[in-house]
Design a protein around this motif. Structure first.
Motif, PDB file in Angstrom:
ATOM      1  N   THR A 357       0.837  -1.186   0.000  1.00  0.00           N
ATOM      2  CA  THR A 357       0.000   0.000   0.000  1.00  0.00           C
ATOM      3  C   THR A 357       0.878   1.244   0.000  1.00  0.00           C
ATOM      4  O   THR A 357       2.043   1.216   0.406  1.00  0.00           O
ATOM      5  CB  THR A 357      -0.921   0.016   1.226  1.00  0.00           C
ATOM      6  OG1 THR A 357      -0.127  -0.097   2.421  1.00  0.00           O
ATOM      7  CG2 THR A 357      -1.898  -1.158   1.174  1.00  0.00           C
ATOM      8  N   ALA A 358       0.315   2.356  -0.459  1.00  0.00           N
ATOM      9  CA  ALA A 358       1.117   3.567  -0.636  1.00  0.00           C
ATOM     10  C   ALA A 358       1.697   4.076   0.677  1.00  0.00           C
ATOM     11  O   ALA A 358       2.829   4.573   0.702  1.00  0.00           O
ATOM     12  CB  ALA A 358       0.252   4.648  -1.286  1.00  0.00           C
ATOM     13  N   ASP A 359       0.944   3.974   1.778  1.00  0.00           N
ATOM     14  CA  ASP A 359       1.470   4.489   3.048  1.00  0.00           C
ATOM     15  C   ASP A 359       2.672   3.688   3.525  1.00  0.00           C
ATOM     16  O   ASP A 359       3.578   4.227   4.167  1.00  0.00           O
ATOM     17  CB  ASP A 359       0.374   4.486   4.116  1.00  0.00           C
ATOM     18  CG  ASP A 359      -0.145   3.086   4.410  1.00  0.00           C
ATOM     19  OD1 ASP A 359      -0.608   2.415   3.469  1.00  0.00           O
ATOM     20  OD2 ASP A 359      -0.077   2.664   5.576  1.00  0.00           O
ATOM     21  N   ARG A 360       2.709   2.385   3.210  1.00  0.00           N
ATOM     22  CA  ARG A 360       3.863   1.565   3.580  1.00  0.00           C
ATOM     23  C   ARG A 360       5.030   1.807   2.623  1.00  0.00           C
ATOM     24  O   ARG A 360       6.192   1.867   3.034  1.00  0.00           O
ATOM     25  CB  ARG A 360       3.464   0.093   3.571  1.00  0.00           C
ATOM     26  CG  ARG A 360       2.312  -0.240   4.534  1.00  0.00           C
ATOM     27  CD  ARG A 360       2.808  -0.425   5.946  1.00  0.00           C
ATOM     28  NE  ARG A 360       1.745  -0.491   6.922  1.00  0.00           N
ATOM     29  CZ  ARG A 360       0.874  -1.482   7.052  1.00  0.00           C
ATOM     30  NH1 ARG A 360       0.906  -2.508   6.231  1.00  0.00           N
ATOM     31  NH2 ARG A 360      -0.024  -1.453   8.018  1.00  0.00           N
ATOM     32  N   LEU A 361       4.751   1.927   1.330  1.00  0.00           N
ATOM     33  CA  LEU A 361       5.813   2.183   0.363  1.00  0.00           C
ATOM     34  C   LEU A 361       6.512   3.505   0.636  1.00  0.00           C
ATOM     35  O   LEU A 361       7.724   3.639   0.424  1.00  0.00           O
ATOM     36  CB  LEU A 361       5.242   2.176  -1.060  1.00  0.00           C
ATOM     37  CG  LEU A 361       4.701   0.845  -1.586  1.00  0.00           C
ATOM     38  CD1 LEU A 361       4.104   1.031  -2.974  1.00  0.00           C
ATOM     39  CD2 LEU A 361       5.789  -0.221  -1.620  1.00  0.00           C
TER      40      LEU A 361
END
Length: 426
Positions: A357-361
């Motif tokens: 997910t973008a928040d983890r990336l």
């Protein structure tokens, strides 16, 4: 921004309407998260198509990339906040669903006994089975009430990463089944009137009769404890990357952290379920003794448990940097790495399972010398071109001193790779 967009449909008087997105009710949290995700995906695809860029950064590829990355990172954090709120609301309401399921199983048992009693008549064994089910259901309801903030009766099988644990679920199922069988025998023993009947019920608990069940129970409980220890040690040794999920899902029992089907988990859950069904049938046919699980079936369960444990030892691995090269756009001249250039880091394991997910990336960092560089998010239609699990592209900031510097990647799980030395020229 995504949070503000998700709150537009809340009623002006504060009431919970059909489109409610407030975070103090399960429906609102779920709807708010759904709308925030939809808004983020729409914005990401717009950026991927080159739309929505401010005029001040549109003339510079590096400036526009940095602006898009920062904008997507902020929006991703808003989506993640909504996801956490939705997960907490879902878990808080899970205990009611587990209570309904437990008492639904009791009603199903009662109906099954009533139907099978037609013609054969109601027996003491049927009464004992129903009483044992009521005791187990009452215990699960009480436990669910006490742990309602952590998922109710399912709290013991939810792991530290907020996912359903396959090993704990299998062990809990066998514990409940054996506990129910012992309660059934205890109820029959309490209702027995003759010495011969009492002696027969007590002999039904002999180890010789239930060796298979007892062995399987001991092994699956040991596997549940051992797997937790193995995972914890591998995380501390940076041999396994773990990121928490927003909420537990039933699919976690059959998949890995990334959501793909895992052979070791599937075979362990399926074989254990088949053995439990067989043991339940044996108990229904002979309610005066522990179910005598055949050794052939017991050995199959033991092999399945060993395979599951071996899979836990084999999964994961530390991320590694294999090479670092200067990123070259079509038409660029070849040359050494200089400050301001983009470098391409090639390796493996940069994106942990469940961290796409973008928040983890956006939490990925590349350490170049003494400077920490956040990996920019480069969107494409339907996903991201950068970062990926095997390739990262980051700029070399001007703060990096020329000379030999070490490059190291820190993943979203907090695991650092090996150090790779490159030479930066002026």
């Amino acid at each position: 921004m995504a949070v503000q967009e998700a709150r537009q449909d809340t009623g002006a008087d504060g009431t919970h309407e059909g489109g409610c997105t407030c975070e103090d009710c399960p429906h609102g949290a779920r709807e708010g998260h759904r709308r925030a995700v939809a808004a983020f995906l729409r914005r990401r695809d717009e950026f991927a198509a080159g739309q929505g860029l401010p005029a001040g950064v549109a003339h510079s590829a590096s400036a526009s990339r940095q602006w898009v990355s920062e904008e997507l990172t902020q929006r991703a954090e808003a989506v993640a906040e909504r996801g956490r709120a939705e997960g907490e609301a879902w878990v808080a309401g899970l205990w009611l669903r587990t209570v309904v399921a437990v008492w639904g199983a009791v009603v199903a048992l009662l109906l099954g006994e009533a139907l099978t009693a037609i013609g054969a008549g109601w027996t003491t064994a049927r009464t004992a089975a129903l009483l044992a089910a009521l005791v187990v259901a009452g215990a699960l309801t009480t436990a669910g009430r006490l742990h309602r903030a952590r998922g109710g009766a399912l709290a013991p099988v939810i792991g530290e990463d907020n996912r359903m644990s396959t090993s704990r679920t299998v062990a809990a199922a066998w514990v409940l089944f054996v506990g129910y069988a012992v309660l059934l025998l205890a109820a029959r023993l309490a209702a027995a009137s003759g010495h011969a009947e009492r002696d027969a019920l007590i002999s039904g608990l002999d180890l010789a009769r239930g060796t298979g069940v007892v062995t399987v129970l001991g092994v699956v409980c040991g596997i549940a404890v051992l797997v937790r220890r193995v995972v914890a040690l591998r995380i501390l040794a940076q041999r396994l990357q773990k990121v928490p999920a927003h909420r537990p899902r039933a699919a976690d029992l059959l998949t890995d952290d990334s959501g793909r089907g895992a052979f070791s988990d599937i075979q362990y859950a399926v074989i254990s379920a088949v053995a439990l069904v067989f043991a339940a049938v044996r108990l229904a046919r002979r309610p005066d003794q522990l179910p005598d699980l055949p050794w052939g079936l017991a050995v199959i369960v033991l092999i399945s448990a060993a395979t599951y444990l071996a899979g836990k030892y084999a999964e994961g691995g530390r991320p590694v940097v294999l090479s670092v090269v200067r990123a070259r756009e079509p038409g660029d001249l070849d040359g050494p790495i200089r400050t301001g250039d983009d470098i391409e880091i090639r390796g493996a394991g940069f994106v942990p399972p469940g961290a796409r997910t973008a928040d983890r990336l956006s939490r990925m960092v590349v350490r170049i010398g003494t400077v920490d560089v956040h990996v920019p998010l480069i969107p494409v239609t339907g996903g991201f071109r950068n970062p990926t699990d095997t390739v990262l592209t980051v700029p070399v900031p001007v703060e990096v001193e020329p000379g030999s510097v070490e490059v190291q990647v820190v993943t979203a799980a907090g695991v650092a790779t090996n150090r790779y030395t490159v030479r930066v020229t002026e």
